[in-house]
Design a protein around this motif. Structure first.
Motif, PDB file in Angstrom:
ATOM      1  N   VAL A 157       0.844  -1.197   0.000  1.00  0.00           N
ATOM      2  CA  VAL A 157       0.000   0.000   0.000  1.00  0.00           C
ATOM      3  C   VAL A 157       0.881   1.249   0.000  1.00  0.00           C
ATOM      4  CG1 VAL A 157      -1.791   1.297   1.226  1.00  0.00           C
ATOM      5  CG2 VAL A 157      -1.809  -1.214   1.278  1.00  0.00           C
ATOM      6  N   TYR A 158       0.573   2.182  -0.882  1.00  0.00           N
ATOM      7  CA  TYR A 158       1.252   3.477  -0.940  1.00  0.00           C
ATOM      8  C   TYR A 158       0.203   4.569  -0.772  1.00  0.00           C
ATOM      9  CZ  TYR A 158       5.572   1.444  -2.918  1.00  0.00           C
ATOM     10  OH  TYR A 158       6.737   0.736  -3.121  1.00  0.00           O
ATOM     11  N   VAL A 159       0.530   5.609   0.005  1.00  0.00           N
ATOM     12  CA  VAL A 159      -0.360   6.767   0.153  1.00  0.00           C
ATOM     13  C   VAL A 159       0.469   8.026  -0.039  1.00  0.00           C
ATOM     14  CG1 VAL A 159      -1.967   8.023   1.641  1.00  0.00           C
ATOM     15  CG2 VAL A 159      -1.832   5.519   1.785  1.00  0.00           C
ATOM     16  N   GLU A 160      -0.001   8.928  -0.920  1.00  0.00           N
ATOM     17  CA  GLU A 160       0.723  10.173  -1.169  1.00  0.00           C
ATOM     18  C   GLU A 160      -0.248  11.337  -1.285  1.00  0.00           C
ATOM     19  OE1 GLU A 160       3.236   9.901  -4.568  1.00  0.00           O
ATOM     20  OE2 GLU A 160       4.619   8.471  -3.625  1.00  0.00           O
ATOM     21  N   LYS A 161       0.263  12.512  -1.026  1.00  0.00           N
ATOM     22  CA  LYS A 161      -0.530  13.728  -1.198  1.00  0.00           C
ATOM     23  C   LYS A 161      -0.510  14.116  -2.670  1.00  0.00           C
ATOM     24  CE  LYS A 161      -0.959  18.462   0.589  1.00  0.00           C
ATOM     25  NZ  LYS A 161      -2.316  18.351   1.118  1.00  0.00           N
ATOM     26  N   ALA A 162      -1.659  14.509  -3.176  1.00  0.00           N
ATOM     27  CA  ALA A 162      -1.774  14.892  -4.579  1.00  0.00           C
ATOM     28  C   ALA A 162      -1.272  16.311  -4.792  1.00  0.00           C
ATOM     29  CB  ALA A 162      -3.230  14.781  -5.030  1.00  0.00           C
ATOM     30  N   THR A 163      -0.436  16.508  -5.798  1.00  0.00           N
ATOM     31  CA  THR A 163      -0.001  17.850  -6.218  1.00  0.00           C
ATOM     32  C   THR A 163      -0.376  17.991  -7.689  1.00  0.00           C
ATOM     33  OG1 THR A 163       2.195  16.911  -6.649  1.00  0.00           O
ATOM     34  CG2 THR A 163       1.877  18.043  -4.551  1.00  0.00           C
ATOM     35  N   LEU A 164      -1.333  18.862  -7.982  1.00  0.00           N
ATOM     36  CA  LEU A 164      -2.029  18.764  -9.270  1.00  0.00           C
ATOM     37  C   LEU A 164      -2.105  20.052 -10.077  1.00  0.00           C
ATOM     38  CD1 LEU A 164      -4.940  16.795  -7.656  1.00  0.00           C
ATOM     39  CD2 LEU A 164      -3.118  15.810  -9.021  1.00  0.00           C
ATOM     40  N   SER A 165      -1.325  21.033  -9.765  1.00  0.00           N
ATOM     41  CA  SER A 165      -1.529  22.349 -10.372  1.00  0.00           C
ATOM     42  C   SER A 165      -1.373  22.358 -11.891  1.00  0.00           C
ATOM     43  CB  SER A 165      -0.550  23.360  -9.759  1.00  0.00           C
ATOM     44  OG  SER A 165       0.787  22.907  -9.946  1.00  0.00           O
ATOM     45  N   ASP A 166      -0.645  21.404 -12.458  1.00  0.00           N
ATOM     46  CA  ASP A 166      -0.377  21.427 -13.899  1.00  0.00           C
ATOM     47  C   ASP A 166      -1.290  20.508 -14.710  1.00  0.00           C
ATOM     48  OD1 ASP A 166       1.740  23.174 -13.454  1.00  0.00           O
ATOM     49  OD2 ASP A 166       3.155  21.530 -13.136  1.00  0.00           O
ATOM     50  N   PHE A 167      -2.411  20.093 -14.125  1.00  0.00           N
ATOM     51  CA  PHE A 167      -3.192  19.055 -14.787  1.00  0.00           C
ATOM     52  C   PHE A 167      -4.639  19.461 -15.076  1.00  0.00           C
ATOM     53  CE2 PHE A 167       0.375  16.714 -13.139  1.00  0.00           C
ATOM     54  CZ  PHE A 167       0.683  15.886 -14.204  1.00  0.00           C
ATOM     55  N   TYR A 168      -4.852  20.723 -15.409  1.00  0.00           N
ATOM     56  CA  TYR A 168      -6.204  21.125 -15.784  1.00  0.00           C
ATOM     57  C   TYR A 168      -6.469  20.807 -17.255  1.00  0.00           C
ATOM     58  CZ  TYR A 168      -6.632  23.092 -11.221  1.00  0.00           C
ATOM     59  OH  TYR A 168      -6.692  23.217  -9.855  1.00  0.00           O
ATOM     60  N   LEU A 169      -7.723  20.580 -17.569  1.00  0.00           N
ATOM     61  CA  LEU A 169      -8.108  20.115 -18.896  1.00  0.00           C
ATOM     62  C   LEU A 169      -8.166  21.247 -19.909  1.00  0.00           C
ATOM     63  CD1 LEU A 169     -11.161  17.867 -17.956  1.00  0.00           C
ATOM     64  CD2 LEU A 169      -8.786  17.170 -18.195  1.00  0.00           C
ATOM     65  N   ASP A 170      -7.860  20.907 -21.165  1.00  0.00           N
ATOM     66  CA  ASP A 170      -8.244  21.828 -22.234  1.00  0.00           C
ATOM     67  C   ASP A 170      -9.621  21.371 -22.734  1.00  0.00           C
ATOM     68  OD1 ASP A 170      -7.971  19.691 -24.032  1.00  0.00           O
ATOM     69  OD2 ASP A 170      -5.861  20.149 -24.394  1.00  0.00           O
ATOM     70  N   ASN A 171     -10.137  22.046 -23.727  1.00  0.00           N
ATOM     71  CA  ASN A 171     -11.501  21.736 -24.167  1.00  0.00           C
ATOM     72  C   ASN A 171     -11.556  20.921 -25.452  1.00  0.00           C
ATOM     73  OD1 ASN A 171     -13.058  22.967 -22.103  1.00  0.00           O
ATOM     74  ND2 ASN A 171     -12.402  24.963 -22.882  1.00  0.00           N
ATOM     75  N   LYS A 172     -10.440  20.306 -25.832  1.00  0.00           N
ATOM     76  CA  LYS A 172     -10.431  19.480 -27.032  1.00  0.00           C
ATOM     77  C   LYS A 172     -11.049  18.121 -26.702  1.00  0.00           C
ATOM     78  CE  LYS A 172      -6.232  21.631 -28.859  1.00  0.00           C
ATOM     79  NZ  LYS A 172      -4.810  21.418 -29.193  1.00  0.00           N
ATOM     80  N   ILE A 173     -12.100  17.764 -27.422  1.00  0.00           N
ATOM     81  CA  ILE A 173     -12.800  16.505 -27.158  1.00  0.00           C
ATOM     82  C   ILE A 173     -12.783  15.650 -28.417  1.00  0.00           C
ATOM     83  CG2 ILE A 173     -14.999  15.453 -26.510  1.00  0.00           C
ATOM     84  CD1 ILE A 173     -15.654  17.975 -24.978  1.00  0.00           C
ATOM     85  N   PRO A 174     -12.178  14.444 -28.350  1.00  0.00           N
ATOM     86  CA  PRO A 174     -12.186  13.571 -29.528  1.00  0.00           C
ATOM     87  C   PRO A 174     -13.590  13.046 -29.813  1.00  0.00           C
ATOM     88  CG  PRO A 174     -11.289  12.411 -27.635  1.00  0.00           C
ATOM     89  CD  PRO A 174     -11.498  13.830 -27.204  1.00  0.00           C
ATOM     90  N   PHE A 175     -13.862  12.805 -31.073  1.00  0.00           N
ATOM     91  CA  PHE A 175     -15.196  12.339 -31.450  1.00  0.00           C
ATOM     92  C   PHE A 175     -15.142  10.905 -31.951  1.00  0.00           C
ATOM     93  CE2 PHE A 175     -15.587  16.891 -31.582  1.00  0.00           C
ATOM     94  CZ  PHE A 175     -16.851  17.108 -31.061  1.00  0.00           C
ATOM     95  N   GLY A 176     -16.200  10.156 -31.651  1.00  0.00           N
ATOM     96  CA  GLY A 176     -16.326   8.788 -32.144  1.00  0.00           C
ATOM     97  C   GLY A 176     -17.314   8.744 -33.302  1.00  0.00           C
ATOM     98  N   ASP A 177     -17.847   7.566 -33.571  1.00  0.00           N
ATOM     99  CA  ASP A 177     -18.785   7.363 -34.680  1.00  0.00           C
ATOM    100  C   ASP A 177     -20.194   7.722 -34.200  1.00  0.00           C
ATOM    101  OD1 ASP A 177     -20.203   6.616 -36.853  1.00  0.00           O
ATOM    102  OD2 ASP A 177     -19.679   4.500 -36.799  1.00  0.00           O
ATOM    103  N   TYR A 178     -20.520   9.015 -34.250  1.00  0.00           N
ATOM    104  CA  TYR A 178     -21.775   9.489 -33.675  1.00  0.00           C
ATOM    105  C   TYR A 178     -23.007   9.008 -34.425  1.00  0.00           C
ATOM    106  CZ  TYR A 178     -20.064  12.630 -30.082  1.00  0.00           C
ATOM    107  OH  TYR A 178     -19.501  13.140 -28.941  1.00  0.00           O
ATOM    108  N   GLU A 179     -22.988   9.074 -35.750  1.00  0.00           N
ATOM    109  CA  GLU A 179     -24.213   8.821 -36.505  1.00  0.00           C
ATOM    110  C   GLU A 179     -24.737   7.399 -36.310  1.00  0.00           C
ATOM    111  OE1 GLU A 179     -26.246  11.008 -37.895  1.00  0.00           O
ATOM    112  OE2 GLU A 179     -24.845  12.419 -37.010  1.00  0.00           O
TER     113      GLU A 179
END
Length: 353
Positions: free
Chosen positions: A70-92
């Motif tokens: 078992v490992y437990v660590e504190k999260a450091t996340l400042s550089d991991f915010y999302l951009d708004n690019k969303i891949p598309f699948g076979d919608y139709e």
């Protein structure tokens, strides 16, 4: 790279089972790394470890704490915010197929087969160089109120997700669960209006949980429905708590609740039968449940379980991400609107690819 993610990288190369996860509103990342590649299965729900249950299969795998590190660590996340690019699948193709499935479900409701059924679809997206650490940290940074996880077993595959829904929490014979249903896109508006369809759907879930638990618990408490945000969408939610009757086993509680109307339907048996015969694919671990069983992996206190429904998740193959999303169908459902709901739900996972 932290010790926890170095361990994840080495386990990945050795093809050994592991799970890393972060609970809702927590800044702690927990990793459980199994020492061998054996596939362990739950026998009586008295086992201790991380359980990863499928939607409908009776064989339930888990990672035993006594066979793992078992490992437990504190999260450091400042550089991991999302951009708004969303891949598309076979919608139709998926759109017409899913709307046809929804209409079939509505017809079955009108014929009296069941009151509600939860129908889902799978969408495949081509990927390259999937990075476990980056994807997982994006989930933590952007979905703080969800249960975030990355699970791998060589006989199961790699799954990653951010679930908004508690399945069952147990602490010293007191249990907590939720009734979650209804979906809208979050519009940054405090005045949320829920239609009759969504309110009825959520009440179905609440009623099922209350009636299912009745003979196993006492001191039942149910909150009034309220709106809760999960990523870019919102749901209706009620919290439910109760005290287990003396000598009551966790196994019975889990078996009577899973799968809930929030992921299956009501009545359960008829809805499950319809899903298995008509969805046209195997849900596998989507809409199953997962989490700590009979142990808190930070404090190592036993007789504590913290389980979540496996929603907003995807399975990662070498060059393919398989996304799973569904919605609750009632007599008031409109096929096109239900499809749009699945598209909105898919964005939770698409944004981290």
């Amino acid at each position: 790279m932290s010790n926890l993610f170095l361990k994840l990288e080495s386990h990945q190369k050795l093809h050994l089972p592991f799970v890393v996860f972060c609970k809702p509103n927590s800044d702690k990342i927990i990793g459980l790394f199994q020492n061998d590649a054996h596939e362990y299965f739950i026998e009586n729900f008295e086992e201790k470890g991380f359980v990863f249950a499928p939607f409908s299969d009776s064989k339930i795998p888990y990672i035993p704490v006594e066979e793992s590190q078992v490992y437990v660590e504190k999260a450091t996340l400042s550089d991991f915010y999302l951009d708004n690019k969303i891949p598309f699948g076979d919608y139709e193709n998926s759109k017409s197929d899913f709307e046809e499935l929804v209409q079939k479900g509505i017809n079955a409701i009108e014929n009296g087969t069941f009151q509600k059924v939860v129908l889902s679809r799978k969408e495949s997206i081509a990927i390259s160089n999937f990075d476990h650490e980056t994807a997982f940290k994006k989930l933590i940074a952007n979905y703080p109120t969800a249960f975030k996880y990355c699970f791998f077993h060589p006989k199961i595959g790699l799954w990653i997700g951010a679930s908004p829904e508690q399945f069952l929490k147990v602490n010293n014979q007191v249990i907590h669960t939720v009734a979650l249903a209804g979906t809208q896109v979050f519009e940054d508006d405090e005045n949320v209006n829920w239609g009759t369809k969504e309110q009825v759907e959520q009440q179905f879930v609440t009623n099922f949980i209350e009636s299912s638990l009745k003979k196993y618990v006492t001191e039942v408490s149910v909150s009034k429905p309220f709106t809760v945000k999960a990523g870019s969408i919102i749901h209706i939610k009620s919290t439910i708590s109760a005290k287990l009757l003396e000598h009551q086993k966790l196994k019975q509680i889990i078996e009577v609740l899973h799968p809930t109307p929030a992921v299956c339907g009501l009545p359960k048996a008829e809805a499950m039968d319809f899903i298995l015969q008509n969805e046209g694919y195997n849900r596998e671990y989507y809409s199953g449940f997962l989490g700590e069983l009979n142990i808190d992996l930070i404090t190592f206190k036993t007789e504590e379980s913290d389980l979540f429904v496996n929603l907003r998740c995807m399975k990662i193959d070498e060059t393919l991400a398989q996304l799973y999303m569904g919605c609750g169908i009632t007599k008031d459902s409109i096929p096109n609107k239900e499809y749009i709901e699945t598209v909105n739900k898919s964005k939770t996972m698409k944004k981290i690819l």
